[in-house]
Write an enzyme that holds these catalytic residues in place. Structure first.
Site, PDB file in Angstrom:
ATOM      1  N   LEU A   1      63.928  50.538  20.739  1.00 50.90           N
ATOM      2  CA  LEU A   1      65.012  50.200  21.665  1.00 50.90           C
ATOM      3  C   LEU A   1      65.891  51.422  21.918  1.00 50.90           C
ATOM      4  O   LEU A   1      66.733  51.441  22.794  1.00 50.90           O
ATOM      5  CB  LEU A   1      65.879  49.081  21.081  1.00 50.90           C
ATOM      6  CG  LEU A   1      65.206  47.720  20.936  1.00 50.90           C
ATOM      7  CD1 LEU A   1      66.045  46.806  20.070  1.00 50.90           C
ATOM      8  CD2 LEU A   1      64.990  47.092  22.307  1.00 50.90           C
TER       9      LEU A   1
ATOM     10  N   GLY B   1      71.972  59.257  16.377  1.00 53.45           N
ATOM     11  CA  GLY B   1      72.367  59.943  15.164  1.00 53.45           C
ATOM     12  C   GLY B   1      72.242  59.083  13.926  1.00 53.45           C
ATOM     13  O   GLY B   1      72.026  59.571  12.827  1.00 53.45           O
ATOM     14  N   MET B   2      72.385  57.782  14.086  1.00 56.90           N
ATOM     15  CA  MET B   2      72.381  56.935  12.907  1.00 56.90           C
ATOM     16  C   MET B   2      71.000  56.453  12.534  1.00 56.90           C
ATOM     17  O   MET B   2      70.775  56.014  11.420  1.00 56.90           O
ATOM     18  CB  MET B   2      73.252  55.718  13.151  1.00 56.90           C
ATOM     19  CG  MET B   2      74.711  56.085  13.219  1.00 56.90           C
ATOM     20  SD  MET B   2      75.678  54.616  13.235  1.00 56.90           S
ATOM     21  CE  MET B   2      77.308  55.319  13.109  1.00 56.90           C
TER      22      MET B   2
ATOM     23  N   VAL C   1      66.165  52.224  16.414  1.00 57.08           N
ATOM     24  CA  VAL C   1      66.152  50.761  16.424  1.00 57.08           C
ATOM     25  C   VAL C   1      64.914  50.258  17.163  1.00 57.08           C
ATOM     26  O   VAL C   1      64.568  50.768  18.231  1.00 57.08           O
ATOM     27  CB  VAL C   1      67.424  50.204  17.112  1.00 57.08           C
ATOM     28  CG1 VAL C   1      67.428  48.691  17.046  1.00 57.08           C
ATOM     29  CG2 VAL C   1      68.664  50.757  16.449  1.00 57.08           C
TER      30      VAL C   1
ATOM     31  N   VAL D   1      70.047  41.117  19.973  1.00 56.78           N
ATOM     32  CA  VAL D   1      70.946  40.651  21.032  1.00 56.78           C
ATOM     33  C   VAL D   1      70.370  41.056  22.384  1.00 56.78           C
ATOM     34  O   VAL D   1      70.126  42.239  22.625  1.00 56.78           O
ATOM     35  CB  VAL D   1      72.359  41.263  20.868  1.00 56.78           C
ATOM     36  CG1 VAL D   1      73.266  40.799  21.987  1.00 56.78           C
ATOM     37  CG2 VAL D   1      72.940  40.892  19.518  1.00 56.78           C
TER      38      VAL D   1
ATOM     39  N   ASP E   1      83.673  52.636  13.599  1.00 57.44           N
ATOM     40  CA  ASP E   1      83.035  53.312  14.738  1.00 57.44           C
ATOM     41  C   ASP E   1      83.016  52.399  15.964  1.00 57.44           C
ATOM     42  O   ASP E   1      81.992  52.249  16.620  1.00 57.44           O
ATOM     43  CB  ASP E   1      81.617  53.739  14.333  1.00 57.44           C
ATOM     44  CG  ASP E   1      81.051  54.810  15.252  1.00 57.44           C
ATOM     45  OD1 ASP E   1      81.851  55.425  16.004  1.00 57.44           O
ATOM     46  OD2 ASP E   1      79.834  55.032  15.248  1.00 57.44           O
TER      47      ASP E   1
ATOM     48  N   ASP F   1      76.660  47.482  14.266  1.00 55.10           N
ATOM     49  CA  ASP F   1      76.849  48.642  13.391  1.00 55.10           C
ATOM     50  C   ASP F   1      78.136  48.619  12.588  1.00 55.10           C
ATOM     51  O   ASP F   1      78.791  49.641  12.408  1.00 55.10           O
ATOM     52  CB  ASP F   1      76.785  49.941  14.213  1.00 55.10           C
ATOM     53  CG  ASP F   1      75.353  50.323  14.517  1.00 55.10           C
ATOM     54  OD1 ASP F   1      74.452  49.707  13.932  1.00 55.10           O
ATOM     55  OD2 ASP F   1      75.151  51.241  15.332  1.00 55.10           O
TER      56      ASP F   1
END
Lengths: 255, 588
Positions: free
Chosen positions: B65, B69-70, B73, B139, B181, B199
């Site tokens: 998706l 940076g994190m 997905v 979602v 964040d 998140d």
């Protein structure tokens, strides 16, 4: 849903199209890959490195409690020993970065070689021209903190490296007759908030604000290139550059 | 270190006498880091779906998706439950921290315990062969950021969304969880109209609030620092729930005005037709000192509720994602075939369609008629240096003499297209113009240029984007074989598009060359920067500039969009003036 749950910002590796000169052979990699045949070239490379990074060793040995005179002799003696006879044996690819190599070799030299050498007649070795007077003044400036000799060495190392980079950067501007321009812009290397507002700089330099901004961008870019080039001189492989940069930054922020 | 002669203007620490060129060595070294935009999967590519299928046998993984940076997905389905899920694989580079595993375990457990209709649920978490993952509720909808881009958000919808965010934050804060964040990318608007926050606390898991990471360029990873509370940047260890209140204030301001509250910003009601009482709410949330801000999210919520109730404001339902143009045509045909019932539906559909498929609106438009108005009707006050208007040639085009003529749009324009951009304009080069390297339309962070190839790999019309530090990070090259598509003496319609993933140049409505992949954050691109038309990224006045960097020819009708136009919406029209095309063509 398209990318709703994608982690915040899409990301990207660093500028693959960065206009960065390629440093195919760096000083330290030349030293490490030297075989007997191309030894003179490697020795020149090593000598250049020693010229640039002797002061951290001086600070190290001072921090270990030696007097200025002894520190001078030890540093000089170490380089003479290293350059004349033993560099090839001492430097092998397992030694990693020049920074570590230098400190390890120096420690060994202090432990094992110095007693032997100082009893011999001095002066036969290859002598680097090092400015010890200046070194002691520098050393006095930083003498008050509680750093260990090793920490002192690393900090001096990071500063020496930055000094190399900044000298080179300044020299480039000087060559173009733009030393003053460099002086005005260099605080911008510290970050956005460092310099005067671009508008004020623009007035000072009789440029438009946009041109100042572009000039600052260029300055930063060049600085980064030179910084990486200098770090490349002290590491074995290009993929170590970023890591070394982070390490040196950590050294500097260390309380 | 003794004997400091002065304090560093950036970090405030004393600068010792042995500092290189009297500059703070710490900040100097920091400048050495590239301003990279979350390069976490740069070194280790996002794991391919096939690999993941092996790691997660109970999941049917459909595809990525997105990644950032994190982490990365993926959309997936839990086969046994027949439930769609989002699988987030955290960036491996973040996991070098030895405390990572313990922190992950602790925080993920806290997240999984959150159960609220406005919070994206965490179903499961763990580690498989060194990869840490979160399994989350899927979602179906858009992020707030995507909503801004695709159709915009009426300010009247903002309070309703804020209230739902408040409910989520209030609940989480009561559980002792701070989001850290909050930003439009983390606010999801489900198709059914529910707002959901994603998140939660992930920034903490990843240790992103740690100072060293902030300094190593990770600020872009955390998200744009614009949404972060001042104390989050200055004293990250001291962050509490009030940081979320600040971030929500930024999001609220942006929803109401379309702008970020940067520098000395105006009260929202001065920028948009909204209830003036909302000013107090937004400004109170945006207090720099946490002690001066709302102390509890509930207070903010109560204020917004009061205003909404007394204004009799009704919240419009959030609309479902815009159908594509093709799809709507298809509907119309089917409906026509359906007879009278179809006709009624068609009428209804046509009634509904206009707001759904509006022509995209540029955020800035320089028509070259002397009125450099942006979309808000503000005169951007283009400084025109030696540029002539040429009545009679396609109305009034900017005419550049290749010598010193260029148009400079001042930095005060503060256009901020975010991470997607489309630049459209008409150009006509005179025969000599391809002899040198020149800019067409450019700014600090991007440039559409024309070149004769005297610089390696840059021939014809190119599109380049740069980082904040000025490094070119992506550039289309050799796209038209050195002028075979661009003919001198003829008008061409250029559209340069960056969609957050690829750069693509269109010449006369047709793609020129292949899309150039570049996945990265390029904002703030125009914010605070300058823009020039007819010269190489504003260098025209640079005294040391060597050679010609001015365009020779005419440029007209420059439009900038804060979204990536698709080929279907890139319309080579000329909506103003006489609009004669010297070389008619059918845009794709």
């Amino acid at each position: 849903m398209s990318t709703s749950q994608a982690a915040s910002a899409p990301s990207q590796g660093e500028g693959h199209a960065m206009e960065q000169p390629v440093f195919a052979t760096t000083h330290w990699s030349v030293v490490l890959t030297a075989v007997r045949g191309d030894a003179p070239q490697a020795r020149d490379a090593l000598e250049k490195l020693c010229q640039a990074y002797w002061y951290p060793l001086y600070a190290y040995v001072r921090r270990r409690g030696h007097s200025p005179d002894d520190a001078k002799d030890l540093t000089q003696g170490f380089f003479a020993w290293l350059l004349e006879r033993n560099w090839l044996a001492a430097a092998n690819p397992q030694r990693g970065r020049f920074r570590s190599f230098l400190l390890t070799s120096f420690s060994r030299f202090l432990a094992n070689e110095w007693d032997k050498i100082k009893t011999q007649k001095r002066g036969g070795g290859r002598i680097l021209s090092l400015q010890f007077q200046e070194a002691e003044t520098h050393y006095e400036w930083e003498v008050a903190d509680n750093a260990t000799p090793e920490q002192s060495f690393e900090r001096r190392w990071a500063l020496a490296l930055l000094d190399q980079v900044m000298r080179r950067l300044r020299a480039e501007f000087e060559q173009d007759g733009r030393a003053e321009f460099f002086e005005a812009l260099k605080p911008c290397l510290l970050g956005e908030r460092a310099a005067q507002p671009y508008a004020a700089l623009a007035v000072k330099l009789d440029m438009t604000e946009g041109s100042v901004k572009v000039a600052v961008h260029r300055l930063r870019r060049r600085y980064r290139q030179l910084l990486r080039a200098e770090i490349a001189n002290t590491v074995q492989r290009p993929d170590e550059i970023e890591d070394e940069l982070r390490y040196l930054f950590a050294v500097l922020v260390r309380p | 270190m003794t004997d400091s002669s002065h304090a560093c203007p950036v970090c405030g620490k004393p600068v010792t006498r042995d500092a290189p060129q009297a500059l703070c060595p710490e900040c100097l070294m920091k400048c050495g880091f590239e301003t990279k935009s979350g390069a976490d999967f740069g070194k280790s590519a996002p794991p391919p779906v096939d690999d993941l299928a092996e790691l997660f046998p109970h999941l049917e993984i459909f595809g990525s998706l997105g990644h950032g940076g994190m982490g990365c997905v993926y959309k997936a389905r839990q086969s046994r439950l027949n439930r769609l899920v989002a699988l987030k694989i955290l960036s491996p580079e973040r996991q070098v921290d030895p405390q990572f595993a313990a922190r992950f375990e602790r925080e993920a457990r806290a997240l999984a315990s959150l159960s609220h209709p406005n919070i994206v649920a965490v179903y499961d978490f763990g580690e498989v062969r060194g990869r840490f993952y979160l399994l989350m509720e899927f979602v179906d909808g858009l992020t707030l950021r995507q909503l801004y881009r695709t159709r915009g958000l009426p300010p009247a919808d903002a309070p309703g969304i804020v209230l739902e965010i408040c409910q989520a934050l209030q609940y989480a804060h009561e559980q002792g969880v701070v989001h850290r964040d909050i930003k439009p990318e983390n606010i999801l608007l489900g198709k059914e109209g529910r707002v959901k926050i994603a998140d939660f606390g992930v920034a903490k898991i990843l240790g992103l609030e740690h100072r060293d990471l902030l300094l190593t360029g990770a600020k872009d990873v955390v998200g744009t620092p614009h949404y972060m509370a001042p104390e989050q940047i200055e004293r990250p260890q001291a962050v509490d729930s009030r940081a979320d209140i600040y971030s929500l204030g930024v999001v609220f301001y942006e929803m109401l005005t379309g702008e970020l509250p940067l520098g000395k910003f105006q009260a929202p009601s001065r920028k948009a037709p909204i209830d003036v009482r909302l000013d107090d709410v937004v400004l109170h949330a945006l207090e720099k000192e946490p002690d001066h801000r709302y102390q509890k999210i509930g207070e903010l919520k109560t204020d917004v509720e009061t205003i909404a109730a007394t204004a009799g404001a009704t919240r419009r339902p959030l609309i479902a994602p815009r159908p594509s143009a093709k799809k709507s045509n298809g509907w119309r045909i089917v409906l026509l075939a359906g007879g009278f019932a179809g006709f009624v539906l068609l009428a209804l559909l046509l009634f509904m369609l206009p707001p759904l498929i509006m022509a995209p609106r540029p955020i800035a438009w320089w028509r070259a008629d002397g009125n450099a108005l942006d979309s808000a009707g503000t005169n951007n006050g283009a400084l025109v240096n030696g540029v002539k208007f040429t009545p009679g040639i396609r109305a009034d085009a900017f005419l550049f003499d290749g010598n010193a003529a260029y148009v400079k749009i001042p930095a005060s324009s503060r256009l901020n297209p975010g991470n997607q951009i489309t630049i459209e304009f008409w150009m006509r080069a005179v025969p000599q113009s391809l002899e040198s390297y020149e800019g067409l339309v450019g700014g600090d962070f991007y440039l559409v240029e024309i070149s004769n190839g005297s610089r390696a790999g840059r021939k014809g019309v190119n599109f380049a984007i740069s980082t904040d530090g000025g490094n070119t990070i992506a550039q289309t090259a050799d796209v038209n074989g050195g002028g075979s598509v661009i003919s001198t003496g003829q008008w061409h319609f250029i559209a340069a598009v960056y969609d957050g993933h690829d750069l693509q140049l269109y010449i006369d409505g047709k793609p020129s060359g292949k899309p150039l992949p570049h996945s990265g954050l390029i904002s703030p691109m125009l914010s605070g920067g300058f823009l020039s038309i007819g010269s190489e990224d504003g260098r025209a006045t640079r005294p040391q500039c060597i050679g010609t960097r001015y365009f020779k020819g005419a440029i007209d009708d420059v439009k900038i969009y804060d979204l990536a136009l698709s080929p279907g919406t890139i319309v080579a029209d000329y909506r103003h003036g006489i609009g004669q095309l010297s070389a008619p063509f059918s845009p794709r």
